[in-house]
Motif scaffolding. Structure first.
Motif, mmCIF file in Angstrom:
data_model
loop_
_atom_site.group_PDB
_atom_site.id
_atom_site.type_symbol
_atom_site.label_atom_id
_atom_site.label_comp_id
_atom_site.label_asym_id
_atom_site.label_seq_id
_atom_site.Cartn_x
_atom_site.Cartn_y
_atom_site.Cartn_z
ATOM 1 N N ASP A 279 -2.917 -33.163 130.642
ATOM 2 C CA ASP A 279 -3.690 -33.073 129.397
ATOM 3 C C ASP A 279 -2.845 -32.501 128.261
ATOM 4 O OD1 ASP A 279 -5.823 -34.032 130.802
ATOM 5 O OD2 ASP A 279 -6.812 -32.086 131.073
ATOM 6 N N LEU A 280 -2.039 -31.503 128.587
ATOM 7 C CA LEU A 280 -1.198 -30.896 127.562
ATOM 8 C C LEU A 280 -0.183 -31.895 127.031
ATOM 9 C CD1 LEU A 280 -0.401 -28.422 125.948
ATOM 10 C CD2 LEU A 280 0.978 -27.650 127.877
ATOM 11 N N LEU A 281 0.374 -32.717 127.924
ATOM 12 C CA LEU A 281 1.330 -33.734 127.496
ATOM 13 C C LEU A 281 0.647 -34.761 126.599
ATOM 14 C CD1 LEU A 281 4.113 -35.041 127.627
ATOM 15 C CD2 LEU A 281 3.398 -36.205 129.726
ATOM 16 N N ASP A 282 -0.539 -35.190 126.973
ATOM 17 C CA ASP A 282 -1.252 -36.173 126.160
ATOM 18 C C ASP A 282 -1.555 -35.630 124.765
ATOM 19 O OD1 ASP A 282 -1.193 -37.926 128.262
ATOM 20 O OD2 ASP A 282 -3.214 -37.431 128.993
ATOM 21 N N LEU A 283 -1.942 -34.356 124.705
ATOM 22 C CA LEU A 283 -2.242 -33.758 123.395
ATOM 23 C C LEU A 283 -0.977 -33.586 122.557
ATOM 24 C CD1 LEU A 283 -4.793 -31.015 124.530
ATOM 25 C CD2 LEU A 283 -5.310 -33.020 123.145
ATOM 26 N N SER A 284 0.122 -33.201 123.220
ATOM 27 C CA SER A 284 1.369 -32.990 122.482
ATOM 28 C C SER A 284 1.937 -34.297 121.952
ATOM 29 C CB SER A 284 2.411 -32.305 123.378
ATOM 30 O OG SER A 284 1.922 -31.061 123.841
ATOM 31 N N LYS A 285 1.689 -35.385 122.657
ATOM 32 C CA LYS A 285 2.196 -36.685 122.213
ATOM 33 C C LYS A 285 1.614 -37.091 120.860
ATOM 34 C CE LYS A 285 2.021 -39.917 125.379
ATOM 35 N NZ LYS A 285 1.541 -40.636 126.589
ATOM 36 N N GLU A 286 0.463 -36.512 120.511
ATOM 37 C CA GLU A 286 -0.162 -36.848 119.238
ATOM 38 C C GLU A 286 0.698 -36.416 118.040
ATOM 39 O OE1 GLU A 286 -3.031 -38.465 118.755
ATOM 40 O OE2 GLU A 286 -3.310 -38.765 120.902
ATOM 41 N N PHE A 287 1.550 -35.423 118.286
ATOM 42 C CA PHE A 287 2.345 -34.885 117.175
ATOM 43 C C PHE A 287 3.654 -35.639 116.967
ATOM 44 C CE2 PHE A 287 0.223 -30.726 118.464
ATOM 45 C CZ PHE A 287 -0.785 -30.887 117.522
ATOM 46 N N ARG A 288 3.966 -36.590 117.890
ATOM 47 C CA ARG A 288 5.270 -37.230 117.811
ATOM 48 C C ARG A 288 5.447 -38.040 116.532
ATOM 49 N NH1 ARG A 288 6.894 -41.924 119.775
ATOM 50 N NH2 ARG A 288 4.972 -42.255 120.939
ATOM 51 N N LYS A 289 4.343 -38.488 115.970
ATOM 52 C CA LYS A 289 4.432 -39.293 114.751
ATOM 53 C C LYS A 289 4.325 -38.450 113.476
ATOM 54 C CE LYS A 289 2.442 -43.305 117.096
ATOM 55 N NZ LYS A 289 1.312 -44.284 117.142
ATOM 56 N N SER A 290 4.278 -37.162 113.649
ATOM 57 C CA SER A 290 4.171 -36.283 112.487
ATOM 58 C C SER A 290 5.463 -36.293 111.683
ATOM 59 C CB SER A 290 3.859 -34.852 112.947
ATOM 60 O OG SER A 290 3.918 -33.958 111.863
ATOM 61 N N LYS A 291 5.342 -35.937 110.413
ATOM 62 C CA LYS A 291 6.529 -35.831 109.554
ATOM 63 C C LYS A 291 6.832 -34.373 109.201
ATOM 64 C CE LYS A 291 6.046 -40.418 107.504
ATOM 65 N NZ LYS A 291 5.938 -41.213 106.246
ATOM 66 N N ASP A 292 6.148 -33.453 109.872
ATOM 67 C CA ASP A 292 6.356 -32.020 109.649
ATOM 68 C C ASP A 292 7.465 -31.541 110.586
ATOM 69 O OD1 ASP A 292 6.267 -29.250 109.592
ATOM 70 O OD2 ASP A 292 4.132 -29.187 109.213
ATOM 71 N N ILE A 293 8.572 -31.075 110.012
ATOM 72 C CA ILE A 293 9.735 -30.667 110.799
ATOM 73 C C ILE A 293 9.376 -29.547 111.764
ATOM 74 C CG2 ILE A 293 12.056 -29.696 110.693
ATOM 75 C CD1 ILE A 293 11.975 -32.506 109.672
ATOM 76 N N SER A 294 8.651 -28.530 111.270
ATOM 77 C CA SER A 294 8.335 -27.383 112.120
ATOM 78 C C SER A 294 7.438 -27.796 113.281
ATOM 79 C CB SER A 294 7.652 -26.291 111.299
ATOM 80 O OG SER A 294 6.461 -26.769 110.708
ATOM 81 N N LYS A 295 6.505 -28.698 113.012
ATOM 82 C CA LYS A 295 5.615 -29.157 114.084
ATOM 83 C C LYS A 295 6.390 -29.967 115.115
ATOM 84 C CE LYS A 295 1.497 -30.547 112.905
ATOM 85 N NZ LYS A 295 0.353 -31.373 112.429
ATOM 86 N N LEU A 296 7.283 -30.844 114.659
ATOM 87 C CA LEU A 296 8.081 -31.649 115.595
ATOM 88 C C LEU A 296 9.004 -30.763 116.431
ATOM 89 C CD1 LEU A 296 8.954 -34.627 113.232
ATOM 90 C CD2 LEU A 296 7.620 -34.784 115.325
ATOM 91 N N SER A 297 9.606 -29.742 115.796
ATOM 92 C CA SER A 297 10.499 -28.843 116.536
ATOM 93 C C SER A 297 9.729 -28.084 117.608
ATOM 94 C CB SER A 297 11.156 -27.853 115.571
ATOM 95 O OG SER A 297 11.927 -28.530 114.608
ATOM 96 N N ALA A 298 8.525 -27.611 117.254
ATOM 97 C CA ALA A 298 7.707 -26.906 118.239
ATOM 98 C C ALA A 298 7.286 -27.842 119.362
ATOM 99 C CB ALA A 298 6.480 -26.304 117.552
ATOM 100 N N CYS A 299 7.031 -29.091 119.020
ATOM 101 C CA CYS A 299 6.624 -30.082 120.027
ATOM 102 C C CYS A 299 7.767 -30.360 121.015
ATOM 103 C CB CYS A 299 6.203 -31.357 119.308
ATOM 104 S SG CYS A 299 5.343 -32.539 120.358
ATOM 105 N N VAL A 300 8.983 -30.424 120.496
ATOM 106 C CA VAL A 300 10.156 -30.629 121.363
ATOM 107 C C VAL A 300 10.265 -29.483 122.372
ATOM 108 C CG1 VAL A 300 12.675 -30.697 121.402
ATOM 109 C CG2 VAL A 300 11.421 -32.012 119.692
ATOM 110 N N SER A 301 10.059 -28.256 121.900
ATOM 111 C CA SER A 301 10.139 -27.091 122.783
ATOM 112 C C SER A 301 9.087 -27.168 123.886
ATOM 113 C CB SER A 301 9.953 -25.809 121.970
ATOM 114 O OG SER A 301 10.959 -25.690 120.987
ATOM 115 N N VAL A 302 7.882 -27.611 123.527
ATOM 116 C CA VAL A 302 6.822 -27.730 124.535
ATOM 117 C C VAL A 302 7.178 -28.803 125.558
ATOM 118 C CG1 VAL A 302 4.399 -28.358 124.903
ATOM 119 C CG2 VAL A 302 5.024 -26.848 123.003
#
Length: 1192
Positions: free
Chosen positions: A1069-1092
């Protein structure tokens, strides 16, 4: 006493004094650092070559010595050994230059603290010292900016060494050197050195002038060199110009001449004095732009004046006792001060040269100089010269000094005059016969205050006048000052209590204390000195509102204090002083009610309609305060207000508004002062219960209140809050007194008009009008709310829920939230009451819902999280309503409301901003621990009381993350609070403040460590975390900190129990939710998503391949920084979890991740990414072509 040039512009309304710092001065008992100092000096030979070590020991030595600036005499027993140790280094033949300079620097530091006059006396001055010192100073480079301390100390040393009691010619010896060339005479060498250093731009110039004063006064030197040196000095003065280039030459020449005429014998210098005076007059240094040159000019001229006159103690001077305490005690009680009569012989002995008139004229001009240092030097010169004059001429000098006290003169002249009078009085040269002329001028000086633009000048005059009073206390017998005691005492107390400047208040307090101790004739002196001491007068509010009342209890001082406030402080340029003066008049009214009503109030009523803005403002405020104070007096004496205030005064009070309105004085800049002033008048007259019901003035007053609320946007935002507060207070008092009949019923027409008007104001496009209208509704009395509660609450509710499109209006929402609680509190609570009159079952949930919704206000602006103002107000309002409902109608407080409230408070108590976290915690604990009344239906009350025991949480600083979070995270164990507490914690753990992140995450890890063995509890925690994630997927305020928190949780193996199972649902479930951010254009959000994603790699099963697939997709992200971040994170991930891929390909994968330039173009990067896909056996991502747009 401080001698200040002008008032500073700082507001004195909140003037505070750090008494701890003051109390720590002058408390040293000895040189406690002697051993450390000896150790530092002993280490100089070892550290002089190391720059860092040299700086360290020098800084430490400076710190030690500077601690004795206030008590330098404590160093006296230790000066000799400190000097000996350093001079021992200096005298060594093999002393390196760095050690020599360092030693002299240390000597200079000591000299600076103890003063050169004391310190130089300890320098060795034997015959054997002259030549070595001359050689050392000859080797110095006058242009070396780093070693000026060496030259300074060598010149002082030479000043002492040249005092040897032998003719200097004996030191010359054989003048022929080895080369057959004659050496220069020692006398000439010293003179040449002194002359050369008199023209340098740094401190050695001052030491050179000391050298001249010592050297030139030697008998052998003055015969041969004095005339030549004076010619040289006068030539330098005459030929130099007052420019920056030649300023130092003038400075050195003037300094040396002043010291020379001070220390030299009169007989030797008298023949040269007229010539020096003539040179100075031709140079006209009094017109120089440099203050130091003007000071030296005055200093030299006074020394010339003393040279013209024979040294004597004026026989006619006034003498009081002796300067020796033992001599005073030995005198008989019958002995008193006396003014000896001059004998004819003494009178005939005076020989007054013509030049003295010019000297005195220059000194009198110096008293009016614009710089304090010049005036102070001139004042001392006046005192010294006058002491050698006959009585008649001295009296003429005193008369000339008194001419400074003219209102045509500047504040500088007044200040110089005060300093001169203090010097004359201190020296016994101001005879008692002159006190009749002097005392009235000093009394005027004590209250001297001249307005200059937006501020005023005169604090230095008042401070100097206090010095005069202090010196008079020491100079005169009590019987001489007895006729003037009343004037001096009352004026000193006025300055002590009412002066704007803290230095003047303290100086006046010290002068009053001196007079009480030495004169013993000041009324109630001991009592007043005890109350108005140095520390008490440091706080301006304390002076005006408390000390003044205590002093006014003594009849001798009552009226003079009232008169001073009325004449000088009501019209003061500083608004804070005017307001304090009006409050002081209110407090002083009970001491003299009749005087206030019959004399002061009529005076103020005339000022209240005058043309001067400041006087008008202060007078209007004062009229209201005095009227209210008189009403309080009538209550105590069972009289009517009409018995105290005359009908004419009441009529004039009513007419103030009409005259202001007629003159249009509510407009423009003055309106910002007139509107709050008239509102204050309305409030005070309403509280005074003047018989004005149905009077036309009420309509005018109501117009002022309403018009002010509508025009707040025209006033500067800095003044708006104070004006709204004044308007609200006036409206509340007006409604309470004049809009109700004797039975307490309100006129329904007035009620409808006011309520409708202010509800309409809630919709204004102006934020200040909204704030004012909301607060106006909150101040209405209960009778005006009855029947209108639903209408008012609906208007406030709409104001609290304004969307961003219509504007932020954060302050308006904050005020609306506060007003909701105020209105409900006034309306009261009744379980089965009418919703349009009281808080009941029907509207309680709606009111709570509005306030709870405001707890989710996270509006951001350029000022930061401004929504926090609304949240803070909502928490306070919810607490007040909960306590009100629990005490009046507990049935209205249903479990759902209490549960929602406590959960929201738990969330706020876990958030990142210290102030609001502390406020939420205090509200939470107030409701939890409340026993009278007890708040019902609090979820998990027993567990909460165990977590937050009443006896221990009171000492917790909830603003400190180190103390707060260890309590807050325990709420995660309670199902009812887990969601909201974790939601708040996500903002703290995923924040940017280091201390908050550290302590909040540590407390969270400690909690999770405690439930690691309980899979069910950990599962509930994971479900709550995922629910928060789902609910805030599109909310960046929550999602980004939440991702950062998840990264920390995964990095610290907080879900290790889940990693043992393949494809655990939490990970999926966590992976599915995190995948939603992959299309974001926010650098900080994408960086945090990579860490997760990198943290999720630790989970077993097919989910690992999915995680790798997401990471490989991000390696070809359009943003180069994301590609680089992903590669770095993957590299660290493979180092941490080395079992993720086969060991055979591990080196190749890590080499590819580390060596590839992931910031290059996508085509190049994609090749390396596809290679990684092959190695990791992950399907290569396929490019999806964008669908072509079909022509219509």
């Amino acid at each position: 006493m401080a001698l200040m040039e002008v008032e500073n512009g700082a507001s004195s309304g909140g003037e505070e004094v750090d008494t701890d710092i003051i109390a720590k001065t002058c408390v040293l008992g000895g040189f406690s650092e002697a051993n450390e100092t000896r150790s530092i000096i002993s280490s100089l030979p070892e550290v002089h070559g190391d720059q860092r070590a040299t700086e360290h020991v020098t800084q430490r030595f400076l710190v030690i010595m500077n601690g004795y600036q206030e008590q330098p005499h404590l160093l006296d027993p230790h000066l000799e050994w400190m000097m000996s140790m350093m001079l021992e280094y200096v005298r060594r033949e093999d002393c390196p230059p760095s050690l020599l300079h360092l030693s002299f620097r240390f000597l200079y530091i000591i000299c600076k603290v103890r003063s050169y006059k004391i310190f130089m006396q300890l320098l060795p001055h034997e015959v054997s010292d002259v030549e070595p010192v001359l050689q050392m100073i000859s080797r110095q480079d006058p242009k070396d900016l780093e070693t000026w301390e060496t030259r300074y100390m060598l010149l002082l040393w030479l000043s002492m060494a040249c005092l040897i009691p032998f003719d200097l010619s004996r030191l010359d010896g054989h003048l022929e050197s080895a080369g057959g060339k004659k050496e220069e005479l020692v006398m000439n060498r010293i003179l040449a050195i002194a002359k050369s250093y008199l023209t340098v731009p740094d401190s050695p110039r001052d030491a050179a002038s000391v050298l001249i004063s010592k050297f030139m006064t030697r008998p052998d030197v003055k015969q041969k060199c004095l005339g030549e040196f004076l010619d040289w000095s006068l030539t330098m003065i005459s030929h130099s110009r007052d420019t920056s280039m030649r300023e130092m030459v003038l400075d050195g020449a003037l300094q040396s001449l002043a010291k020379l005429f001070k220390h030299g014998k009169r007989d030797d210098l008298l023949q040269y004095a007229p010539m020096v005076l003539q040179c100075l007059e031709q140079k006209r240094l009094s017109e120089s732009t440099e203050a130091m040159l003007r000071k030296l000019n005055v200093k030299l001229i006074q020394r010339l004046g003393l040279t013209f006159l024979k040294p004597r103690l004026a026989a006619w001077r006034y003498q009081r006792g002796s300067r020796s305490l033992a001599a005073n005690l030995s005198m008989s009680l019958q002995s008193s001060a006396q003014t000896p009569q001059n004998s004819e012989e003494q009178e005939e002995d005076y020989d007054i040269p013509e030049e003295l008139e010019a000297v005195i004229e220059h000194l009198l001009v110096g008293l009016k100089d614009k710089e304090t240092i010049v005036r102070w030097s001139a004042a001392k010169g006046i005192g010294r010269v006058t002491g050698r004059l006959p009585k008649e001429l001295a009296d003429e000098v005193v008369g000339s000094v008194l001419d400074c006290f003219s209102f045509q003169e500047t504040d500088s002249a007044w200040h110089g005059g005060c300093l001169a009078l203090a010097e004359l009085g201190r020296r016994g040269l101001l005879l008692p016969s002159r006190l009749n002329d002097v005392v009235p001028l000093i009394v005027k000086s004590l209250t001297y205050d001249e307005k200059r633009g937006a501020c005023s000048v005169g604090s230095n005059v008042r401070d100097a006048a206090c010095y005069v009073c202090w010196s008079f206390a020491r100079a005169y017998e009590p019987k001489e000052l007895e006729p003037f005691v009343s004037q001096i005492a009352s004026t000193l107390l006025i300055t002590t209590v009412f002066d704007r400047n803290i230095n003047c208040r303290r100086a006046a307090s010290a002068a009053f204390q001196e007079n009480v101790g030495r004169q013993g004739t000041f009324p109630h002196g001991i009592d007043i000195v005890t109350a108005a001491d140095y520390f008490a007068v440091g706080n301006l509010n304390n002076c005006y509102l408390k000390i003044s009342v205590f002093i006014a209890d003594f009849p001798e001082y009552t009226r003079c204090m009232i008169d001073h406030l009325t004449a000088m402080k009501i019209n003061h340029w500083d608004c804070a002083i005017r307001e304090l003066a009006t409050k002081a008049l209110h407090n002083l009214t009970p001491q003299a009610p009749d005087y206030m009503a019959t004399t002061v109030l009529p005076q103020l009523l005339k000022m209240a309609v005058g043309m001067d803005l400041h006087s008008r403002h202060g007078a209007i405020l004062a009229c209201g305060e005095i009227a209210h104070a008189l009403y309080k007096v009538t209550l105590q004496t069972n009289r009517s207000i009409l018995d105290v205030i005359s009908p004419d005064c009441i009529e004039e009070l009513k007419n103030i508004h009409f005259k202001l309105h007629e003159r249009k004085q509510y407009r423009g800049f003055g309106g910002a002062l007139m509107r709050p002033a008239i509102c204050s008048l309305i409030e005070k007259l309403s509280l005074s219960k003047l018989p004005l019901k149905n009077d036309p003035v009420l309509t005018g007053w109501q117009w002022v209140i309403d018009d002010t609320l509508q025009t707040l946007h025209l006033i500067s935002s800095g003044d708006a809050d104070d004006i709204i507060a004044a308007v609200v207070s006036a409206l509340s008092a007006l409604c309470e007194e004049y809009y109700q009949d004797e039975s307490g019923q309100v006129d329904s027409q007035v009620q409808d008009v006011l309520v409708s008007r202010y509800i309409e104001g809630l919709k204004s496009p102006q934020i200040l009008t909204r704030c004012g209208s909301a607060r106006a509704l909150g101040c209405l009395p209960k009778v005006m709310i009855q029947g209108k509660l639903s209408q008012i609450l609906e208007g406030l509710k709409q104001m609290c829920s304004i969307t961003q499109k219509e504007g932020s209006f954060t302050e308006a929402r904050r005020d609306a939230v506060r007003v909701i609680a105020q209105v409900c509190e006034k309306a009261g609570v009744c379980t089965h009451g009418r919703p349009d009159s009281v808080l009941c079952h029907e509207n309680a949930a709606e009111v709570f819902g509005v306030l709870l919704h405001c707890l989710n206000d996270y509006t951001m602006s350029s000022r930061g999280d401004v929504g926090a103002w609304v949240r803070e107000a909502a928490m306070t309002s919810l607490m007040e309503l909960s306590v009100l409902m629990a005490s009046s109608a507990p049935d209205v407080l249903v479990p759902e409301l209490v549960s929602s409230l406590m959960r929201c408070l738990a969330q706020q108590a876990a958030e990142k901003i210290d102030r609001y976290r502390a406020h939420a915690s205090n509200v939470f604990l107030r409701l939890l621990h409340s026993t009278d009344p007890s708040i019902p239906h609090i979820p998990h009350r027993e567990e909460l009381l165990h977590i937050f025991p009443a006896d221990s949480v009171t000492s917790v600083n909830w603003k400190a993350p180190s103390q707060a979070f260890k309590y807050i995270t325990q709420l995660l164990g309670l199902p009812e609070y887990q969601y909201h507490t974790l939601l708040g914690l996500s903002a703290s753990v995923g924040g940017i403040t280091e201390s908050t992140v550290h302590f909040s995450s540590q407390s969270l890890f400690d909690f999770l460590k405690g439930i690691q063995s309980d899979s069910e509890a950990l599962g509930r925690f994971g479900e709550t975390l995922l629910r928060i994630f789902r609910d805030n997927l599109r909310n960046d305020r929550v999602s980004i900190p939440l991702l950062k928190m998840l990264n920390q949780l995964l990095s610290n193996s907080c879900f290790e129990i889940f990693t043992t199972q393949d494809n655990h649902q939490f990970c999926v479930d966590l992976l599915d939710l995190s995948k939603e951010f992959r299309k974001s254009k926010d650098i900080s959000k994408l960086s945090a998503c990579v860490s997760v994603f990198c943290g999720l790699i630790q989970f077993q099963g097919t989910v690992r391949k999915k995680v790798l697939s997401q990471l490989l997709l991000l390696l070809c992200h359009p943003f180069p920084v994301i590609r680089k971040t992903t590669a770095n994170q993957m590299y660290e991930m493979l180092l941490t979890y080395d079992d993720v891929i086969d060991a055979e390909i591990l080196d190749d994968v890590m080499t590819c991740l580390s060596d590839t330039n992931w910031e290059s173009d996508l085509a190049t990067v994609r090749t390396h990414r596809n290679q990684l896909c092959d190695w990791l056996q992950v399907p290569k991502p396929q490019l999806v072509a964008k669908a072509a747009v079909q022509p219509s």
